[in-house]
Write an enzyme that holds these catalytic residues in place. Structure first.
Site, mmCIF file in Angstrom:
data_model
loop_
_atom_site.group_PDB
_atom_site.id
_atom_site.type_symbol
_atom_site.label_atom_id
_atom_site.label_comp_id
_atom_site.label_asym_id
_atom_site.label_seq_id
_atom_site.Cartn_x
_atom_site.Cartn_y
_atom_site.Cartn_z
ATOM 1 N N ARG A 32 0.828 -1.216 0.000
ATOM 2 C CA ARG A 32 0.000 0.000 0.000
ATOM 3 C C ARG A 32 0.864 1.268 0.000
ATOM 4 O O ARG A 32 1.844 1.355 0.716
ATOM 5 C CB ARG A 32 -0.906 -0.020 1.231
ATOM 6 C CG ARG A 32 -1.703 1.260 1.420
ATOM 7 C CD ARG A 32 -2.891 1.057 2.276
ATOM 8 N NE ARG A 32 -2.588 0.745 3.663
ATOM 9 C CZ ARG A 32 -3.521 0.504 4.580
ATOM 10 N NH1 ARG A 32 -4.802 0.515 4.226
ATOM 11 N NH2 ARG A 32 -3.193 0.245 5.822
ATOM 12 N N ARG A 57 -0.983 -5.013 14.518
ATOM 13 C CA ARG A 57 -2.304 -4.412 14.230
ATOM 14 C C ARG A 57 -3.357 -5.497 13.997
ATOM 15 O O ARG A 57 -4.513 -5.345 14.399
ATOM 16 C CB ARG A 57 -2.206 -3.480 13.014
ATOM 17 C CG ARG A 57 -1.490 -2.176 13.361
ATOM 18 C CD ARG A 57 -1.068 -1.412 12.119
ATOM 19 N NE ARG A 57 -2.181 -0.988 11.305
ATOM 20 C CZ ARG A 57 -2.095 -0.739 9.991
ATOM 21 N NH1 ARG A 57 -0.955 -0.888 9.365
ATOM 22 N NH2 ARG A 57 -3.152 -0.353 9.338
HETATM 23 P P1 AMP Z 1 -6.167 3.364 10.470
HETATM 24 O O1 AMP Z 1 -5.744 4.460 9.570
HETATM 25 O O2 AMP Z 1 -7.644 3.310 10.694
HETATM 26 O O3 AMP Z 1 -5.587 2.018 10.075
HETATM 27 O O4 AMP Z 1 -5.537 3.704 11.929
HETATM 28 C C1 AMP Z 1 -4.134 3.797 12.100
HETATM 29 C C2 AMP Z 1 -3.803 3.749 13.572
HETATM 30 O O5 AMP Z 1 -4.399 4.857 14.242
HETATM 31 C C3 AMP Z 1 -4.285 2.531 14.336
HETATM 32 O O6 AMP Z 1 -3.416 1.411 14.193
HETATM 33 C C4 AMP Z 1 -4.314 3.068 15.772
HETATM 34 O O7 AMP Z 1 -3.014 3.148 16.315
HETATM 35 C C5 AMP Z 1 -4.819 4.489 15.546
HETATM 36 N N1 AMP Z 1 -6.306 4.544 15.590
HETATM 37 C C6 AMP Z 1 -7.154 4.836 14.575
HETATM 38 N N2 AMP Z 1 -8.423 4.787 14.973
HETATM 39 C C7 AMP Z 1 -8.394 4.439 16.292
HETATM 40 C C8 AMP Z 1 -9.392 4.200 17.269
HETATM 41 N N3 AMP Z 1 -10.705 4.286 16.984
HETATM 42 N N4 AMP Z 1 -8.974 3.868 18.527
HETATM 43 C C9 AMP Z 1 -7.686 3.789 18.830
HETATM 44 N N5 AMP Z 1 -6.688 3.968 17.959
HETATM 45 C C10 AMP Z 1 -7.036 4.290 16.686
#
Ligand code: AMP
Length: 216
Positions: free
Chosen positions: A127, A172
């Site tokens: 990605r 993750r």
């Molecule tokens: P994403 O872009 O949705 O994959 O999010 C990237 C990272 O941001 C995640 O691996 C978490 O570290 C943090 N993150 C995003 N959304 C949340 C959430 N709702 N709660 C806690 N951490 C979040």
């Protein structure tokens, strides 16, 4: 409409959320994008979030819920929104219920994007995201940009997210299984969940999601 998109990292949530939100005329609210914007602007919230994100862990609820609530209360979200990446655990789902209830609102649907785990790993490893607009997402094999490292849409620089590196991805995925998957049962008990098989062309997945929302 108030919609929630769930699914493991790499399922295509960001790509689908941007397309669906545009078709439905509602804002796409991604807590991951909000954190990344705070990090690039060097805000205190970004500084707090960065260490957790770099390790593939969830940012603590007290930070995340307040930020999501603020965003949902912006005027452009009055007529609805599409949440991508929030809630990510049951405590956040319960907090969202309270926020919605306070506003006399309800969720219309939860779309669960389903992709096999080996595919997820391949998708994340290749990605590339645009620095100028996080809804411009490419893949070195499946959806390459015309010029190496340059966004086809806006000419922005393409980069690999820090947390898309292999060791962080494993963490993750583990966090997804232990903390996020339980929210699917939480919403199943409210009869809100539709599973969308998401191992298909981007446009086909969008079509399936729109059909699930009764917009085909
Ligand atoms: P994403 O872009 O949705 O994959 O999010 C990237 C990272 O941001 C995640 O691996 C978490 O570290 C943090 N993150 C995003 N959304 C949340 C959430 N709702 N709660 C806690 N951490 C979040």
């Amino acid at each position: 409409m108030r919609i929630l998109l769930v699914g493991p990292p790499g399922a295509g949530k960001g790509t689908q959320a941007a397309l669906l939100a545009r078709s439905l005329g509602i804002p796409h609210i991604s807590t991951g994008d909000l954190f990344r914007a705070n990090i690039s602007q060097g805000t205190p919230l970004g500084q707090q979030a960065k260490a957790f994100m770099d390790e593939g862990r969830l940012v603590p609820d007290e930070v995340t819920i307040g930020m999501a609530k603020d965003r949902m209360e912006q005027p452009d979200a009055e007529g609805g929104f599409l949440l991508d990446g929030f809630p990510r655990n049951v405590a956040q789902a319960e907090a969202l219920d309270v926020i919605l209830k306070e506003g006399g609102l309800t969720l219309d649907a939860v779309l669960d994007l389903e992709v096999p785990e080996d595919e997820v790993v391949k998708r994340i490893a290749g990605r590339r995201m645009c620095r100028k607009d996080s809804s411009h997402i490419f893949h070195v094999v499946y959806s390459p940009s015309k010029a190496d490292g340059v966004c086809d849409v806006c000419g922005g620089e393409l980069y690999q997210r820090e947390d898309d590196r292999e060791d962080t991805v494993r963490k993750r995925l583990e966090v997804y299984h232990t903390e996020t998957e339980p929210i699917i049962d939480y919403y199943k008990s409210q009869e809100l969940v539709t599973t969308i098989p998401a191992l298909a062309e981007v446009s086909e997945v969008t079509r399936r999601a729109m059909a699930a929302l009764g917009r085909d």
